[in-house]
Structures are given as structure tokens and as C-alpha cells.
Design an enzyme around this catalytic site. Structure first.
Site, PDB file in Angstrom:
ATOM      1  N   LYS A 106      39.876  43.214  33.428  1.00  0.00           N
ATOM      2  CA  LYS A 106      40.306  44.574  34.143  1.00  0.00           C
ATOM      3  C   LYS A 106      39.528  45.566  33.622  1.00  0.00           C
ATOM      4  CE  LYS A 106      44.390  46.141  34.147  1.00  0.00           C
ATOM      5  NZ  LYS A 106      45.927  46.258  34.097  1.00  0.00           N
ATOM      6  N   HIS A 108      40.062  48.676  34.233  1.00  0.00           N
ATOM      7  CA  HIS A 108      40.945  50.097  34.010  1.00  0.00           C
ATOM      8  C   HIS A 108      42.098  49.581  33.170  1.00  0.00           C
ATOM      9  CE1 HIS A 108      42.547  47.464  37.332  1.00  0.00           C
ATOM     10  NE2 HIS A 108      43.696  47.914  37.147  1.00  0.00           N
TER      11      HIS A 108
END
Ligand code: OMP
Length: 220
Positions: A106, A108
Site C-alpha cells: 500500500k 497510502h
């Protein structure tokens, strides 16, 4: 088989057959081999089944004497398994840190591909379902090393105990153990399945097919 120490092997095979995680028939494996049996850990799909399975894993780890201080479940199948083991250890009075990875990193939020307890400086026990070619396990070992952990051992449910490829002497589990210098522990192996079926009249037909399969693909 020793009746006391190997009790978890029998419990595991009985449970796996009951929930149909272990099935007999004709199955084409990832390797292309035609197998008379298949193990699908995804069939441990209820709380009770997972709790029973985790107790067998923990008994196998205890019997192995592996020393570790963190449980790691490789995505995806290892995640519920390692989680169930953490709960079983807690039930037995040992509260262990738990971590797992996601397949897609990921960019973010918290970022990265690791979730759970920090691996740095920890002796890590990897919890997975089966090792066939060893691809998934090698990925997990690399993730643990990158995060500063030390692999302490690998525990799987079923060791198919077959040659990693035609002509090879070792299984993938043996190859990984030798390469990494760590123990690979299985709750049960093909040998245990043969002993189990040999002791029960209802599996006479299956046993012949298992013996033929071991003669063709099994490790010495
Ligand atoms: P590796 O990542 O190659 O070690 O293989 C693990 C894979 O073996 C799993 O993802 C399954 O698709 C497969 N498998 C089982 O889960 N159970 C079996 O009894 C046999 C296999 C297999 O295809 O060899």
C-alpha cells in the site's frame, strides 16, 4: 507411530477428513502430477475447525522444540492459520506477537506490505498450509529478512514428502530446510497418512493408490 507424542497427527488427519480438507480421488497438482489425494486448508472454514487445527499445529511445534518469539502468516492462507495459532498459544498461557503480509504493497495510509507486530530482532516462526515447490515460503523468508527478523522455523499442516522434481533426491521442504538452516515441521506427512489409512479398513482402496503414488514421486 508413538501413541502419545503422535496423537496430534491422528487428530489432525481425522479432522481434515471430517471437514473434507483432505480428500481422496484424482487431482492434478500445480506440478502437473496426478495425485490420489489433495489437501485444501481452505476447508477449515469455521471457528471450531480452525481451533482444532491450531491445537494440532501447536502440539507439533511443541514436539519439535523450535524456539521462536513471533508468529508470521504469509498471505493468504497463512494469515488465518497464524492467527488461529496465536489464539491457541494465548489460550495455553503464552501471548505471542503476530504479523502477516499483504500481497499488494500500500502506498497510502500506514504503507508497506507488513501488518501486525514488528519483526526486527525477533525469531520468527512461519505458519503455512503446504509446501509444494516452496515458492510461497521463499517469498515469506525474503519478507522476514527485509524486516530484520530471523526465521526460526516453518510449520505446515501437511508434508506431501515428494521429490521437488523428477530425479531430485529432496522434497521442497527438505531443500528449504537445508538452504536456510532451519527446521520445517509438519503436523503430518504422507507417511502418517499411509499409517493412518493402513490401520483403518475403510481406506483399503485409497492406500494402494497412495503407495503407488509414493513409489513414483516420494522421497526415499
Ligand atoms: P508452493 O508455493 O509451490 O510451495 O505450493 C503451494 C500450493 O500447492 C498451494 O497453493 C496449492 O495450490 C497447492 N497444493 C495444495 O494446496 N494441496 C495439495 O495437496 C497439493 C498442492 C499442489 O498443487 O501441489
Amino acid at each position: 507411530m508413538n501413541a502419545t507424542t503422535d496423537d496430534y497427527r491422528t487428530r489432525f488427519l481425522q479432522l481434515a477428513l471430517r471437514v473434507e480438507a483432505l480428500r481422496f480421488g484424482e487431482f492434478t497438482l500445480k506440478s502437473g502430477r496426478l495425485s490420489p489425494y489433495f489437501f485444501n486448508a481452505g476447508r477449515f472454514d469455521s471457528g471450531a475447525a480452525l481451533a482444532g487445527l491450531a491445537a494440532c499445529y501447536v502440539d507439533a511445534v511443541d514436539a519439535s522444540g523450535i524456539e521462536f518469539d513471533l508468529l508470521f502468516g504469509p498471505a493468504y492462507k497463512g494469515i488465518p492459520l497464524a492467527t488461529a495459532l496465536a489464539c491457541e498459544y494465548a489460550r495455553r498461557g503464552r501471548d505471542l506477537p503476530l504479523a502477516f503480509n499483504r500481497k499488494e504493497a500500500k502506498a497510502h495510509g500506514e504503507g508497506g506490505s507488513l501488518i501486525g507486530a514488528a519483526l526486527a530482532g525477533k525469531r520468527v516462526l512461519i505458519v503455512d498450509d503446504v509446501i509444494t515447490a516452496g515458492t510461497a515460503i521463499r517469498e515469506a523468508l525474503a519478507i522476514i529478512a527485509d524486516a530484520g527478523g530471523t526465521p526460526a522455523g516453518i510449520v505446515i499442516a501437511l508434508d506431501r514428502q515428494e521429490r521437488v522434481r523428477e530425479g531430485a533426491a529432496q522434497s521442497a521442504a527438505q531443500a528449504v530446510a537445508a538452504e536456510q538452516g532451519i527446521a520445517v515441521v509438519a503436523v503430518a506427512g504422507l507417511d502418517d497418512l499411509l499409517a493412518f489409512t493402513g490401520e483403518r479398513a475403510e481406506f483399503v482402496g485409497q492406500r494402494d493408490a497412495l503407495l503407488a503414488y509414493r513409489a513414483r514421486y516420494g522421497i526415499a
